[in-house]
Design a protein around this motif. Sequence first.
Motif, short mmCIF file in Angstrom:
data_model
loop_
_atom_site.label_atom_id
_atom_site.label_comp_id
_atom_site.label_asym_id
_atom_site.label_seq_id
_atom_site.Cartn_x
_atom_site.Cartn_y
_atom_site.Cartn_z
N GLY A 94 0.75 -1.09 -0.05
CA GLY A 94 0.06 -0.11 -0.04
C GLY A 94 0.90 1.33 0.04
N ASP A 95 2.10 0.99 0.20
CA ASP A 95 3.04 2.14 0.11
C ASP A 95 3.87 2.73 -1.10
N LEU A 96 3.36 1.66 -2.00
CA LEU A 96 3.95 1.63 -3.29
C LEU A 96 4.13 3.21 -3.95
N ALA A 97 2.95 3.92 -4.09
CA ALA A 97 2.96 5.08 -4.59
C ALA A 97 3.83 6.16 -3.70
N ALA A 98 3.83 6.35 -2.47
CA ALA A 98 4.80 7.03 -1.77
C ALA A 98 6.23 6.78 -1.94
N VAL A 99 6.45 5.46 -1.97
CA VAL A 99 7.90 5.06 -2.19
C VAL A 99 8.04 5.43 -3.71
N ALA A 100 7.27 5.04 -4.55
CA ALA A 100 7.90 5.39 -5.90
C ALA A 100 8.05 6.91 -6.27
N GLU A 101 7.06 7.73 -5.50
CA GLU A 101 7.33 9.26 -5.69
C GLU A 101 8.52 9.91 -5.36
N LEU A 102 9.06 9.28 -4.07
CA LEU A 102 10.23 9.67 -3.50
C LEU A 102 11.41 9.19 -4.10
N ASP A 103 11.35 8.03 -4.59
CA ASP A 103 12.52 7.42 -5.38
C ASP A 103 12.63 7.96 -6.69
N ALA A 104 11.77 8.54 -7.44
CA ALA A 104 11.74 9.09 -8.64
C ALA A 104 12.58 10.50 -8.43
N GLN A 105 12.15 11.28 -7.19
CA GLN A 105 13.17 12.33 -6.93
C GLN A 105 14.47 12.14 -6.66
N GLY A 106 14.70 11.06 -6.16
CA GLY A 106 16.15 10.88 -5.77
C GLY A 106 16.98 10.17 -6.71
N TYR A 107 16.31 9.31 -7.59
CA TYR A 107 17.13 8.56 -8.47
C TYR A 107 17.14 9.47 -9.95
N GLY A 108 15.99 10.33 -10.13
CA GLY A 108 15.99 10.83 -11.34
C GLY A 108 15.31 10.14 -12.37
N ALA A 109 14.53 9.29 -12.25
CA ALA A 109 13.61 8.19 -13.29
C ALA A 109 12.78 7.57 -12.26
N SER A 110 11.71 7.42 -13.09
CA SER A 110 10.47 6.54 -12.46
C SER A 110 10.65 4.94 -12.44
N ARG A 111 10.89 4.45 -11.25
CA ARG A 111 10.86 3.01 -11.42
C ARG A 111 10.01 2.15 -10.59
#
Length: 300
Positions: free
Chosen positions: A162-179
Amino acid sequence: MKRRISNSITIDAYEARAVEIDTVELEQLHALSIGVAWPHRAEDWQFLRDVGHGIVAHDEIGRVLGSAMWFPYGSDFATVGMVITSPRLQALGTAQWLMKRVFSECKGRNLRLNSTRAARKLYLSLGFRPERTVFQCQAEAQRSDEMPRPPEGAELRRLDQGDLAAVAELDAQGYGASRVELLNALLQQSVGFGLYRNGRMEAYALCRPFGRGHVIGPVVASNDKDAIVVIAPHMTAHEGEFLRLDTHLADGEFSSFVARSGLAVFDTVTTMSLGGDFRDPNERSGNLPVTYALASQALG
């Protein structure tokens, strides 16, 4: 006139052909990585096949001679990994042939990979530029003298799907691409912790089985203290067990905590890129998320 990439290559006196990685027996791929002393289990290979794409150099009698994989994130970026050939076959051009096949499949994408010292010359010849060192930290985890607690006003939570959306949003900011697709797969086999402030996720860390034990990653946070808070439970959970963490961070509180937890630098590789901008976590400002630990050297 468009130049066509050949689907076969002559190596010594026999012909090798490129085949899809999904058509090859898992045991053959496992044997390939064992042959170059890489720690991947058969299960790790299967996970990579599930989340990525790849080709294998296959000879006339079914022997696997080499491999290369790519992992698309978004529409214009991919990481390249699991590029494996024996030193003899690399000298005969097999690795370059495999990489040109990858280029053909990833046309129009910016690429990033993590190069061993042995492969560095090959990637330079293909136009990749060196970016940062990756420190492969691993050993039996040890409990630090003082385990960090969440800062005042922050809450540490166990993550689920259920936390996928929040993880993906933060990850995209830190990594620079959507994963998001990769993270969805990782959450299904990982234990994760997220640090929340005012209901918003500001750091996360995943840990899953890999190789000789477990690997912590990816880890994304805006500062060292938050990054330490989300990896600390994994250090505690695997005290006395083999644990690994791959990071670009050369110094600072985070690197010091990893070392105090028993994870010494075992080896290094070099992140290299072809096109696009590399997000260097050593330039962290404390305000914007950065990637503190890789998902793996292949996945970035």
